[in-house]
Design a protein around this motif. Sequence first.
Motif, PDB file in Angstrom:
ATOM      1  N   ASP A   1       0.420   6.001  -7.911  1.00 15.14           N
ATOM      2  CA  ASP A   1      -1.016   6.142  -8.221  1.00 15.14           C
ATOM      3  C   ASP A   1      -1.518   7.578  -8.079  1.00 15.14           C
ATOM      4  O   ASP A   1      -2.714   7.824  -8.199  1.00 15.14           O
TER       5      ASP A   1
ATOM      6  N   SER B   1       0.850  -1.206   0.000  1.00 13.47           N
ATOM      7  CA  SER B   1       0.000   0.000   0.000  1.00 13.47           C
ATOM      8  C   SER B   1       0.879   1.246   0.000  1.00 13.47           C
ATOM      9  O   SER B   1       0.561   2.248  -0.651  1.00 13.47           O
TER      10      SER B   1
ATOM     11  N   ASN C   1      -6.120  10.611   6.013  1.00 10.69           N
ATOM     12  CA  ASN C   1      -5.651   9.294   6.453  1.00 10.69           C
ATOM     13  C   ASN C   1      -5.757   9.237   7.973  1.00 10.69           C
ATOM     14  O   ASN C   1      -5.052   9.964   8.673  1.00 10.69           O
TER      15      ASN C   1
ATOM     16  N   LYS D   1       2.689   1.706  -3.428  1.00  6.70           N
ATOM     17  CA  LYS D   1       1.692   1.979  -4.472  1.00  6.70           C
ATOM     18  C   LYS D   1       1.408   3.496  -4.576  1.00  6.70           C
ATOM     19  O   LYS D   1       1.212   4.025  -5.664  1.00  6.70           O
ATOM     20  N   GLN D   2       1.450   4.175  -3.433  1.00  6.50           N
ATOM     21  CA  GLN D   2       1.165   5.612  -3.425  1.00  6.50           C
ATOM     22  C   GLN D   2       2.178   6.434  -4.230  1.00  6.50           C
ATOM     23  O   GLN D   2       1.913   7.558  -4.601  1.00  6.50           O
TER      24      GLN D   2
ATOM     25  N   THR E   1      -1.420   9.546  -5.398  1.00  4.32           N
ATOM     26  CA  THR E   1      -1.748   9.980  -4.026  1.00  4.32           C
ATOM     27  C   THR E   1      -0.749  11.040  -3.544  1.00  4.32           C
ATOM     28  O   THR E   1      -1.135  11.998  -2.871  1.00  4.32           O
TER      29      THR E   1
END
Length: 354
Positions: free
Chosen positions: A219, A212, A300, A215-216, A221
């Motif tokens: 993607d 996770s 978050n 991945k940021q 984020t």
Amino acid sequence: MFKIDTSAPVMVTGATGFVAGWLVKSLLEAGVTVHAPVRDPANLAKLKYLEAIAEKSPGDLKYFKADLLDDGSYAEAIKGCAIVWHTASPFTTNVKDPQKELVDPAQLGTRNVLEEANRTPSIQRVVLTSSCAAIYGDNADVAKAPGGVLTEDIWNTTSSLTHQAYSFSKTVAEKEAWKIADAQSRWDLVVVNPSLVVGPGVNPHATSESFSLVKQFGDGTLKSGAPRIGFGAVDVRDLAQAHIAAGFTVDAEGRHIISGHETNLLEMAMTLLEKYGDDYPIPRKAMPKWLIWLVGPVVNKTLTRKVVSLNVDVPWRADNSKGIRALGMHYRPLAESMTDMFQQMIDNGYFKKR
Ligand code: NAP
């Protein structure tokens, strides 16, 4: 330094996980029989990656059904084994009930597995996958360590159910393991304390928080910037070597910080810029601490103001010399681990090109 003993089977808990994948691969390739207790032996989508490795390897892979929270469920899998690698424990920050979802499987699961080791005469060694999270809770703790450097002598005293619950779960689980190990003398406990694990997974769709987090970087984020949160980082393939050495090095003892690099989130992301910066929204600059403090908790829920204050722009340092000395650790460059992981994510459809 050590010889892989293929004469007796071994048990690896959490074999489906990111960290254990490369350990199981190394064991199978060395010709070891691996007993893999998993929650769902019928979940072929999860097991197919290990299956493919087992088919091409001299070692045998046998599945058993077990759950950390089901007492006695490891009895079949552990039978006749010489070594246990206990890696299974949830690594996620996205939880509603930290006691049930993190602490219970970590602590009660460790008790469940190690009490089974107590009942199994063939067990000589248990290797526990703990974490640097059992050594420190926030980066602010690093500054308070002697000389500003974490060592194996230090324990996390700042995490709790309401603040850094994952780190709390790893701390109580490792303490539980030492309590059980110290109460007997037939098997010895060797603990591996990795920092943040990166690199490609045997299963490219692992549930690990490592996925996770990385991945940021692709993607979008963090396209407007990444927080400079200090981290230690280690490649998953190097960590497998640490686990193997911890299992087979006769005089290995105690805890081992396994961490190749002192880095931070922005620096980790920037290792990807040269190769992927034109095609993916890799963060290029630091997100200011005041901004994260302001909006972090909104986007978050784990990024509370306390977490931001104690971690952003605070460096991370740890002494990894014991792992190098006692387990013969070598660490590959961070850029190699990041590139291999990111490329695997691209190949498995994690991101859209811009
Ligand atoms: P992961 O890919 O999510 O693996 C977690 C493993 O634990 C999975 O195999 C999972 O099995 C198993 N598990 C979870 N709950 C269970 C339960 N109730 N009963 C039985 N098995 C259960 O995460 P990971 O990153 O590989 O983490 C593995 C270990 O490394 C953990 O102990 C973690 O604390 C430690 N660690 C990880 C990092 C890191 O950066 N990744 C750093 C330091 C330490 P299922 O397939 O059935 O879900």
